[in-house]
Design an enzyme around this catalytic site. Structure first.
Site, PDB file in Angstrom:
ATOM      1  CE  LYS A 181      -9.466  -5.091   5.263  1.00 52.40           C
ATOM      2  NZ  LYS A 181      -9.688  -5.775   4.007  1.00 52.40           N
ATOM      3  CB  THR A 231      -4.880  -3.980   6.202  1.00 53.87           C
ATOM      4  OG1 THR A 231      -4.852  -5.264   5.618  1.00 53.87           O
ATOM      5  CG2 THR A 231      -3.573  -3.736   6.921  1.00 53.87           C
ATOM      6  CB  SER A 242      -0.954   0.008   1.200  1.00 52.64           C
ATOM      7  OG  SER A 242      -1.900  -1.014   1.047  1.00 52.64           O
ATOM      8  CB  ALA A 256     -12.085 -10.338   1.819  1.00 48.95           C
TER       9      ALA A 256
END
Ligand code: NAP
Length: 533
Positions: free
Chosen positions: A310, A306, A263, A374
């Site tokens: 989350k 992350t 990132s 996710a």
């Protein structure tokens, strides 16, 4: 000590205007050290020579003198830290002093003397050293960030040109403590400061904004002389340290671990490309209380969240978007100027965008493997687009619960091969660091397979999908799309998604090449061992 006195013999140092990054070079023998210095000085005209790593530091100084003379444009620090203070020199304080004096007359403009060594010397000996070169009086704490005032009182009693404090961050807030301290002291003294360790990485950049005269870096990865040190190239090219100023907005990724996260590379590339005065850092976050306290003080304008935070971050937010409410997970935080925290979920857009580029989702038959954070993002996003959704999961209770919430059909693994899907999505970490596979080639009947894993370009699942005749959608596309939406939320500008994808793909390819070379080397080594046996 007053500053006029402290800087009275700065004549050799002052006109040099020190660069912001000092590259530490170290080796066990002089020719290796010189080779490293020769390579480093091409890009960085400010080097610290760790003489304590040399087997024979005193005997090496004649050769180092020639090097210093050959580079009159550069600035060099000589350090010979004793083992008792975290270095590698096993000689006495007197021997350390002798080496530093010799270095001072051999072309080193600055010498680094540890506070503990200074305490063992007479004031006249230190003054003499300081008449020969600029003196960096340093203190290292390899365990914590503590007793800063008390330590500095002792340091300031000894006249020096720079006072350097390198402590260890045991939490993110330690960076705040050190930076506040540097800000206060830099009004009267020339100070250098940073927090060592993975949790201290942010201080290696941000301390420069609050008065640290410079920071330290390694020349190449793997050659760090302190925990958490970044390479000079990473500081310059990824973090654009030379552009960091008071107006630079700060963003970062909060998770644990984050050291290997792509990132920072991806978002800093986007900021540079779109001329946004912002920097994106890695915040190794063990506790969310610690993160939030740090975010409020630094202050940080936005965060990517992350694993493993989350879901728990939601409890810290003042407001959230509907996707965060639906999925119960937030991967993007915006901090308003008054300090309030707003949560968004861009994982949903991340998974939908690469799919929608390839097929209409309304009515599409999609199998989702997994029921974690996710998978939840994918499930609600797909349902929202009108997809016909199927779910399988290792723990059936969790899979059934998500299926109920997202109005999807839960399948048993044995039922999968009876179906043909438009898309199969792997939302588990299976295959990330292993050859484990969520579905075999024989079980895959699909036009597209998407593996959310983005740490390597090819995974066991994408390989099986390809072999089964499916078109592969790499997890990097989802990773880039969720990052692109974050960029847009933070800046209000369209994200340079292609540039972001290119830089992530290139970093992964370079990582794969390195891993291949490592495994080849270890194969050769084991063959050689066989031969020796
Ligand atoms: P998570 O919340 O921990 O969920 C993990 C899921 O994987 C659960 O359904 C779990 O099943 C299943 N699982 C874990 N280990 C398994 C195993 N050995 N065998 C079978 N199933 C297993 O994790 P997450 O945040 O959803 O992340 C899942 C994956 O997506 C990770 O690889 C992550 O890196 C990736 N991801 C990618 C992006 C991107 O941008 N590309 C974004 C987010 C996440 P149980 O319910 O039985 O525990």
């Amino acid at each position: 000590m007053n500053q006029t006195r402290a800087n009275s013999s700065l004549s050799r140092v002052r006109p040099l205007r020190l660069p912001r990054v000092c590259v530490a070079v170290a080796a066990a023998n002089c020719s290796e050290l010189l080779a490293k210095a020769e390579a480093a000085v091409v890009e960085s005209p400010f080097l610290e020579f760790r003489l304590d790593y040399l087997k024979q530091p005193a005997a090496s100084l004649a050769k180092l003198h020639s090097f210093c003379r050959a580079h009159p444009e550069a600035v060099f620090i000589a350090t010979c830290r004793r083992a008792a203070n975290g270095g590698k020199f096993h000689g006495s304080v007197e021997a350390e002093l002798k080496i530093l004096r010799k270095a001072a007359v051999s072309g080193f403009q600055l010498v680094d003397l540890e506070l503990q060594s200074a305490h063992a010397l007479k004031p006249g000996e230190i003054a003499k050293l300081r008449s020969q070169a600029g003196l960096i009086l340093s203190y290292h704490d390899f365990r914590a960030t503590r007793k800063l005032e008390e330590t500095f009182r002792q340091m300031a009693a000894i006249p020096a040109n720079y006072y350097k404090l390198a402590t260890t961050a045991t939490c993110l807030y330690d960076n705040v403590l050190l930076m506040k301290f540097l800000q206060a002291k830099s009004r009267e003294h020339s100070v250098v400061g940073l927090c060592m360790g993975e949790q201290g990485i942010i201080s290696r950049l941000l301390a420069l904004r609050v008065g640290s005269a410079f920071t330290f870096a390694s020349a190449i990865p793997g050659e760090e002389t302190a925990p958490g040190q970044l390479t000079a190239r990473t500081l310059r090219e990824v973090y654009r340290l030379d552009h960091l100023d008071a107006a630079t907005r700060i963003y970062g990724v909060a998770g644990n671990p984050v050291a290997q996260s792509l990132s920072p590379l991806m978002l800093n590339t986007a900021f540079r490309r779109e001329n946004v005065n912002a920097v994106y850092l890695a915040l190794c976050t063990k506790e969310l209380d610690d993160l939030v306290a740090c975010v409020r003080e630094v202050p940080i304008s936005g965060l990517s969240i992350t694993m493993p935070h989350k879901e728990n971050i939601v409890g810290y937010l003042d407001n959230t978007d509907t996707l965060t409410q639906k999925t119960g997970a937030c991967n993007t935080v915006v901090r308003s100027p008054d300090g309030r925290l707003f949560g968004f979920n861009t994982d949903v857009a991340g998974v939908l965008a690469p799919l929608e580029q390839r097929l209409p989702l309304t009515g599409a038959k999609v199998l989702l493997i997994g029921a974690g954070g996710a998978a939840r993002a994918a499930a609600f996003g797909l349902k929202n687009r009108g997809a016909q959704l199927f779910i399988i999961n290792r723990t059936s209770a969790k899979g059934l619960k998500l299926a109920r919430q997202a109005e999807a059909k839960y399948l048993k693994r044995a039922e999968v091969k009876k179906h043909s899907f438009d898309v199969i999505i792997n939302a588990t970490p299976l295959g990330m660091d292993s050859t484990q596979i969520p579905l075999t080639e024989q079980e895959i009947h699909a036009r597209f397979v998407l593996d959310m894993i983005y740490t390597s370009a090819e995974t066991p699942f994408t390989r099986a999908g390809r072999a089964a005749g499916a078109e592969v959608i790499a997890g990097t596309e989802m990773f880039v799309q969720q990052g692109a939406r974050q960029f847009e939320i933070w800046t209000g500008k369209p994200a340079p998604a292609q540039e972001m994808l290119n830089v992530v793909a290139a970093a992964l390819a370079a990582g794969n090449r390195k891993a291949e070379a490592r495994s080849k080397n270890s194969e050769v080594r084991s063959q050689n061992t066989e031969i020796v046996r």
